[in-house]
Design a protein around this motif. Sequence first.
Motif, PDB file in Angstrom:
ATOM      1  N   PHE A 107       3.246  -3.327   3.489  1.00 46.55           N
ATOM      2  CA  PHE A 107       2.284  -2.243   3.708  1.00 46.55           C
ATOM      3  C   PHE A 107       1.682  -2.489   5.080  1.00 46.55           C
ATOM      4  CE2 PHE A 107       1.939  -2.530  -1.080  1.00 46.55           C
ATOM      5  CZ  PHE A 107       2.557  -1.308  -1.328  1.00 46.55           C
ATOM      6  N   LYS A 156       1.445  -6.049   6.578  1.00 51.47           N
ATOM      7  CA  LYS A 156       1.268  -7.065   5.537  1.00 51.47           C
ATOM      8  C   LYS A 156       2.507  -7.166   4.637  1.00 51.47           C
ATOM      9  CE  LYS A 156      -1.697  -7.926   1.533  1.00 51.47           C
ATOM     10  NZ  LYS A 156      -1.694  -9.359   1.618  1.00 51.47           N
ATOM     11  N   SER A 187      -3.012 -12.665  -9.392  1.00 51.74           N
ATOM     12  CA  SER A 187      -3.467 -11.380  -8.866  1.00 51.74           C
ATOM     13  C   SER A 187      -3.104 -11.270  -7.383  1.00 51.74           C
ATOM     14  CB  SER A 187      -4.987 -11.307  -9.051  1.00 51.74           C
ATOM     15  OG  SER A 187      -5.451 -10.099  -8.544  1.00 51.74           O
ATOM     16  N   GLY A 188      -2.535 -10.122  -7.013  1.00 52.24           N
ATOM     17  CA  GLY A 188      -2.195  -9.900  -5.602  1.00 52.24           C
ATOM     18  C   GLY A 188      -0.809 -10.387  -5.213  1.00 52.24           C
ATOM     19  N   CYS A 189      -0.035 -10.941  -6.164  1.00 57.38           N
ATOM     20  CA  CYS A 189       1.270 -11.507  -5.790  1.00 57.38           C
ATOM     21  C   CYS A 189       2.350 -10.436  -5.638  1.00 57.38           C
ATOM     22  CB  CYS A 189       1.713 -12.567  -6.797  1.00 57.38           C
ATOM     23  SG  CYS A 189       2.207 -11.888  -8.392  1.00 57.38           S
ATOM     24  N   GLY A 190       2.070  -9.203  -6.056  1.00 56.45           N
ATOM     25  CA  GLY A 190       3.031  -8.123  -5.824  1.00 56.45           C
ATOM     26  C   GLY A 190       3.675  -7.535  -7.078  1.00 56.45           C
ATOM     27  N   LYS A 191       3.139  -7.846  -8.255  1.00 53.29           N
ATOM     28  CA  LYS A 191       3.749  -7.358  -9.502  1.00 53.29           C
ATOM     29  C   LYS A 191       3.741  -5.836  -9.578  1.00 53.29           C
ATOM     30  CE  LYS A 191       0.649  -9.519 -11.945  1.00 53.29           C
ATOM     31  NZ  LYS A 191      -0.153 -10.041 -10.815  1.00 53.29           N
ATOM     32  N   SER A 192       2.556  -5.243  -9.332  1.00 54.35           N
ATOM     33  CA  SER A 192       2.468  -3.774  -9.415  1.00 54.35           C
ATOM     34  C   SER A 192       3.348  -3.137  -8.348  1.00 54.35           C
ATOM     35  CB  SER A 192       1.018  -3.307  -9.226  1.00 54.35           C
ATOM     36  OG  SER A 192       0.215  -3.779 -10.282  1.00 54.35           O
ATOM     37  N   THR A 193       3.339  -3.721  -7.155  1.00 53.12           N
ATOM     38  CA  THR A 193       4.155  -3.166  -6.074  1.00 53.12           C
ATOM     39  C   THR A 193       5.631  -3.176  -6.477  1.00 53.12           C
ATOM     40  OG1 THR A 193       2.551  -4.036  -4.505  1.00 53.12           O
ATOM     41  CG2 THR A 193       4.689  -3.387  -3.616  1.00 53.12           C
ATOM     42  N   GLN A 238      -1.841   0.526 -14.213  1.00 52.06           N
ATOM     43  CA  GLN A 238      -2.833  -0.513 -14.512  1.00 52.06           C
ATOM     44  C   GLN A 238      -4.174   0.117 -14.918  1.00 52.06           C
ATOM     45  OE1 GLN A 238      -2.630  -3.323 -11.394  1.00 52.06           O
ATOM     46  NE2 GLN A 238      -4.133  -4.710 -12.253  1.00 52.06           N
ATOM     47  N   HIS A 269      -1.122 -10.424 -17.558  1.00 50.45           N
ATOM     48  CA  HIS A 269      -1.781 -11.678 -17.193  1.00 50.45           C
ATOM     49  C   HIS A 269      -1.942 -12.565 -18.420  1.00 50.45           C
ATOM     50  CE1 HIS A 269      -2.877 -11.137 -13.011  1.00 50.45           C
ATOM     51  NE2 HIS A 269      -3.078  -9.860 -13.278  1.00 50.45           N
TER      52      HIS A 269
HETATM   53  N1  LIG Z   1      -1.441   0.948  -1.046  1.00 51.98           N
HETATM   54  C1  LIG Z   1      -1.608  -0.250  -0.505  1.00 51.98           C
HETATM   55  N2  LIG Z   1      -1.892  -0.404   0.806  1.00 51.98           N
HETATM   56  C2  LIG Z   1      -2.055  -1.616   1.357  1.00 51.98           C
HETATM   57  N3  LIG Z   1      -1.939  -2.772   0.673  1.00 51.98           N
HETATM   58  C3  LIG Z   1      -1.650  -2.695  -0.630  1.00 51.98           C
HETATM   59  C4  LIG Z   1      -1.470  -1.442  -1.300  1.00 51.98           C
HETATM   60  N4  LIG Z   1      -1.192  -1.672  -2.609  1.00 51.98           N
HETATM   61  C5  LIG Z   1      -1.207  -3.024  -2.734  1.00 51.98           C
HETATM   62  N5  LIG Z   1      -1.471  -3.625  -1.571  1.00 51.98           N
HETATM   63  C6  LIG Z   1      -1.553  -5.086  -1.320  1.00 51.98           C
HETATM   64  O1  LIG Z   1      -0.329  -5.653  -1.738  1.00 51.98           O
HETATM   65  C7  LIG Z   1      -0.556  -6.923  -2.374  1.00 51.98           C
HETATM   66  C8  LIG Z   1       0.094  -6.890  -3.760  1.00 51.98           C
HETATM   67  O2  LIG Z   1      -0.626  -5.976  -4.576  1.00 51.98           O
HETATM   68  P1  LIG Z   1      -0.215  -5.674  -6.075  1.00 51.98           P
HETATM   69  O3  LIG Z   1      -1.096  -4.588  -6.530  1.00 51.98           O
HETATM   70  O4  LIG Z   1       1.244  -5.464  -6.138  1.00 51.98           O
HETATM   71  O5  LIG Z   1      -0.584  -7.059  -6.776  1.00 51.98           O
HETATM   72  P2  LIG Z   1      -0.545  -7.448  -8.325  1.00 51.98           P
HETATM   73  O6  LIG Z   1       0.327  -8.654  -8.446  1.00 51.98           O
HETATM   74  O7  LIG Z   1      -0.204  -6.261  -9.136  1.00 51.98           O
HETATM   75  O8  LIG Z   1      -2.069  -7.908  -8.576  1.00 51.98           O
HETATM   76  P3  LIG Z   1      -3.025  -7.698  -9.889  1.00 51.98           P
HETATM   77  O9  LIG Z   1      -2.598  -8.752 -10.860  1.00 51.98           O
HETATM   78  O10 LIG Z   1      -4.390  -7.955  -9.350  1.00 51.98           O
HETATM   79  O11 LIG Z   1      -2.839  -6.301 -10.378  1.00 51.98           O
HETATM   80  C9  LIG Z   1      -2.046  -7.122  -2.387  1.00 51.98           C
HETATM   81  O12 LIG Z   1      -2.388  -7.964  -1.324  1.00 51.98           O
HETATM   82  C10 LIG Z   1      -2.629  -5.749  -2.172  1.00 51.98           C
HETATM   83  O13 LIG Z   1      -3.827  -5.805  -1.461  1.00 51.98           O
END
Ligand SMILES: Nc1ncnc2c1ncn2[C@@H]1O[C@H](COP(=O)(O)OP(=O)(O)OP(=O)(O)O)[C@@H](O)[C@H]1O
Length: 268
Positions: free
Chosen positions: A31, A34, A56-62, A109, A221
């Motif tokens: 993104f 980043k 949290s933040g490791c990229g699972k949702s992405t 989520q 989680h």
């Molecule tokens: N739309 C976006 N624009 C910029 N950065 C993003 C966007 N969506 C997610 N990120 C960043 O990408 C990284 C991964 O986010 P993601 O939501 O995939 O994490 P996650 O593993 O699902 O975390 P959680 O367990 O907190 O839900 C994070 O650093 C987040 O800030």
Amino acid sequence: MLKLFEHETLDVHNLGDEETAISVEALSLQFGNKPVLQDISLRIPKQRITALIGQSGCGKSTLINSFNRMNDLVPDCQYSGKIFIHGRNINDKREDVSQLRTQVGMVFQRPNPFPMSIYDNVSYGLRLKGVKVRRYLDDAVEQALTEAALWDEVKDRLFDSARILSGGQQQRLVIARALALKPDILLLDEPTSALDPLTTLFIEELMAGLKKRCTIVIVTHNMQQAARVSDYTAFLHQGQLIEYADSDTLFTMPEFKQTEDYITGRYG
Ligand SMILES: Nc1ncnc2c1ncn2[C@@H]1O[C@H](COP(=O)(O)OP(=O)(O)OP(=O)(O)O)[C@@H](O)[C@H]1O
Ligand SMILES: [Mg+2]
């Protein structure tokens, strides 16, 4: 290993003869500047439950958002690598994205009920597909709400706004909305984090039953939940896939120390 598609050249993760639903090949995604996902390759088996775990933040949702191209909506998202669903490259420019999102259902989520009635929320996708017969819609709504463990709580107020439901009820409503379309693949991003233990158990039983017709990818989680419901588990750390194995192995004999530290609660 059963070779289904040309791109399945190697069995990277020891999944034996499992048929593939989703195949991710060298996916990297950022993104803006980043980097969020780094060189991820994994094969998600058909009609199984695969859990994604990690801090949290490791990229699972992405990662799961990329399975139905939700990241297309982020303007500065760039990626390389490929994703195949049932052998089809979903990032091909010929891909019909709305058809893809029917085939690959998603529960986010944060529950996102539409500003309309409970009934209209659940029947929304079917009506969009052109279904008009009231009796059919009624049955589909009842079945989906029953499967999502919400029917008894809402059957007398189907035409009230979905906004008045509690957080946990809204979460089950969006699960029902996804189920009504009978997706081949269901992506569940922390579907039970707002639910009480009994409803959580009900949803876990639902997932186990759905496996007969559906491939499920769940982000959670809750380690007990991942160990309880999933057949396979992938552990992500800072955008990298550290370990991917059948859940029994991953939770009892993880290969890597990072995995062990995470599942035993040493960090995360
Ligand atoms: N739309 C976006 N624009 C910029 N950065 C993003 C966007 N969506 C997610 N990120 C960043 O990408 C990284 C991964 O986010 P993601 O939501 O995939 O994490 P996650 O593993 O699902 O975390 P959680 O367990 O907190 O839900 C994070 O650093 C987040 O800030
Ligand atoms: Mg997330």
